[in-house]
Write an enzyme that holds these catalytic residues in place. Structure first.
Site, PDB file in Angstrom:
ATOM      1  N   ALA A  29      31.531  11.923 -10.325  1.00 40.73           N
ATOM      2  CA  ALA A  29      31.577  12.363 -11.493  1.00 40.73           C
ATOM      3  C   ALA A  29      32.796  11.837 -12.512  1.00 40.73           C
ATOM      4  O   ALA A  29      33.641  12.641 -13.005  1.00 40.73           O
ATOM      5  CB  ALA A  29      31.757  14.261 -11.625  1.00 40.73           C
TER       6      ALA A  29
ATOM      7  N   LYS B  77      18.127  -3.007 -18.084  1.00 43.14           N
ATOM      8  CA  LYS B  77      19.475  -2.791 -18.152  1.00 43.14           C
ATOM      9  C   LYS B  77      20.306  -3.934 -17.688  1.00 43.14           C
ATOM     10  O   LYS B  77      21.360  -4.212 -18.527  1.00 43.14           O
ATOM     11  CB  LYS B  77      19.896  -1.600 -17.384  1.00 43.14           C
ATOM     12  CG  LYS B  77      21.201  -1.105 -17.505  1.00 43.14           C
ATOM     13  CD  LYS B  77      21.528  -0.600 -18.605  1.00 43.14           C
ATOM     14  CE  LYS B  77      23.152  -0.153 -18.951  1.00 43.14           C
ATOM     15  NZ  LYS B  77      23.347   0.984 -18.057  1.00 43.14           N
TER      16      LYS B  77
ATOM     17  N   ASN C 211      24.122  -5.957 -18.992  1.00 41.31           N
ATOM     18  CA  ASN C 211      25.442  -6.118 -18.127  1.00 41.31           C
ATOM     19  C   ASN C 211      25.478  -7.799 -17.796  1.00 41.31           C
ATOM     20  O   ASN C 211      26.740  -8.174 -17.887  1.00 41.31           O
ATOM     21  CB  ASN C 211      25.159  -5.708 -16.490  1.00 41.31           C
ATOM     22  CG  ASN C 211      24.960  -4.320 -16.645  1.00 41.31           C
ATOM     23  OD1 ASN C 211      24.182  -3.550 -15.988  1.00 41.31           O
ATOM     24  ND2 ASN C 211      25.649  -3.381 -17.348  1.00 41.31           N
TER      25      ASN C 211
END
Length: 327
Positions: free
Chosen positions: A8, A205, A209
């Protein structure tokens, strides 16, 4: 739905906050000051649609959280061996594990027809640890779009409203379990389409990058500032084109629009790999940059600009003691 977010940080914290907002029973595996702040004061997500506060259960030890309906893995690629070692207490008989990450995933070739069927990728799953600990039957692929960062322990800031988590089964099914995770995210305000072709989304995606990550690391600036130089914006476009060619060699068709979006990017946000460099954290060079180049060599696809830029990024990382030296 009982969902654990494993890792997280910025992205994981944003996802966890959305799940909590939507009513899921959320727990987090986190560490350090961020974990201590969440345990003491809860999790705060500052987003385009307001500030969302929740108090999920959080621990550094998955054994304290117990079996889940689903686990969403959002760690950076260098932390995946730790996930493999620690995830077992979260897994019940039917627990799905969604890997919502950047780069080429460890499961990419598993179970798919073609000349590279069941090829393993040691660069992203050393020793097959994830395959052994999680296995393909539990695995759901995922791609996330969320320009987020931890601005202080326990507080995640998301820059803009173009957020989404795309989920998909590696075998192309539209499964009930992927739909269930999607529904939990969307209930909290995070769009989450389920796709029959998650590999295309991985590459879509990844073009971003590849297009901006190496250049931003070398320039030490965010995307907008780096691409303010027309030569660097064109270099970003060429990197995206090389990535598109590698994808095509693997049977993944991307359009001119995919490349154009990379070249047109105007975010002030610093890519996560640059944030990691600046903070002295392990960098995702292997999954984001080196694995695509290994696939270029595997398919005989030329990628001369990416080869050069990635070599330079590795040297920057080595100078910061964040990547192994050349033997």
């Amino acid at each position: 739905m009982k969902i654990c977010v494993y890792g997280a940080g910025a992205i994981g914290g944003h996802i966890a906050g959305r799940l909590a907002r939507g009513g899921a029973e959320v727990s987090l595996v986190a560490r350090g000051a961020h974990l201590a702040a969440i345990q003491a004061n809860g999790l705060t997500v500052q987003a385009h649609d307001g500030t969302h506060h929740s108090r999920p259960k959080a621990s550094a030890d998955p054994r304290e959280l117990g079996p889940q309906d689903a686990v969403i893995v959002t760690v950076k690629a260098p932390a995946l061996p730790d996930v493999a070692a620690g995830i077992a207490p979260l897994l019940g008989p039917e627990t799905a594990v969604a890997f919502v990450m950047n780069g080429i995933p460890w499961w990419y070739f598993l179970g798919v027809n073609g000349p590279h069927r069941d090829r393993r990728l040691p660069a992203v799953d050393p020793g097959g640890a994830l395959e052994s600990a999680v296995g393909l039957p539990r695995t759901i692929g995922g791609v996330v779009y969320s320009a987020a960062e931890v601005v202080s322990p326990g507080v995640v800031h998301s820059e803009h409203g173009n957020i989404r988590v795309i989920l998909g089964e590696p075998d192309g099914r539209i499964s009930d379990r992927a739909r269930a995770i999607s529904a939990a995210l969307e209930a909290g305000g995070m769009p989450s389409p389920v796709t029959p072709d998650i590999r295309q989304e991985v590459w879509a995606k990844l073009l971003g990058n590849l297009g901006n990550g190496p250049l931003c690391v070398l320039a030490r600036r965010g995307v907008r500032d780096t691409f303010a130089d027309p030569l660097l914006r064109e270099a970003g476009r060429r990197s995206a084109e090389e990535g598109r060619a590698i994808a095509a060699a693997l049977g993944v068709v991307l359009t001119d629009q995919h490349v154009a979006r990379v070249a047109a990017s105007n975010m002030a946000h610093k890519p996560s790999i640059l944030q990691d460099l600046e903070l002295g954290r392990p960098m995702e060079i292997d999954a984001l940059f080196d694995a695509p180049l290994q696939l270029a060599r595997l398919t005989g696809t030329p990628a001369p600009q990416l080869e050069l830029l990635v070599a330079l990024v590795k040297q920057v990382a080595r100078a910061a003691k964040l990547y192994p030296d050349i033997p």
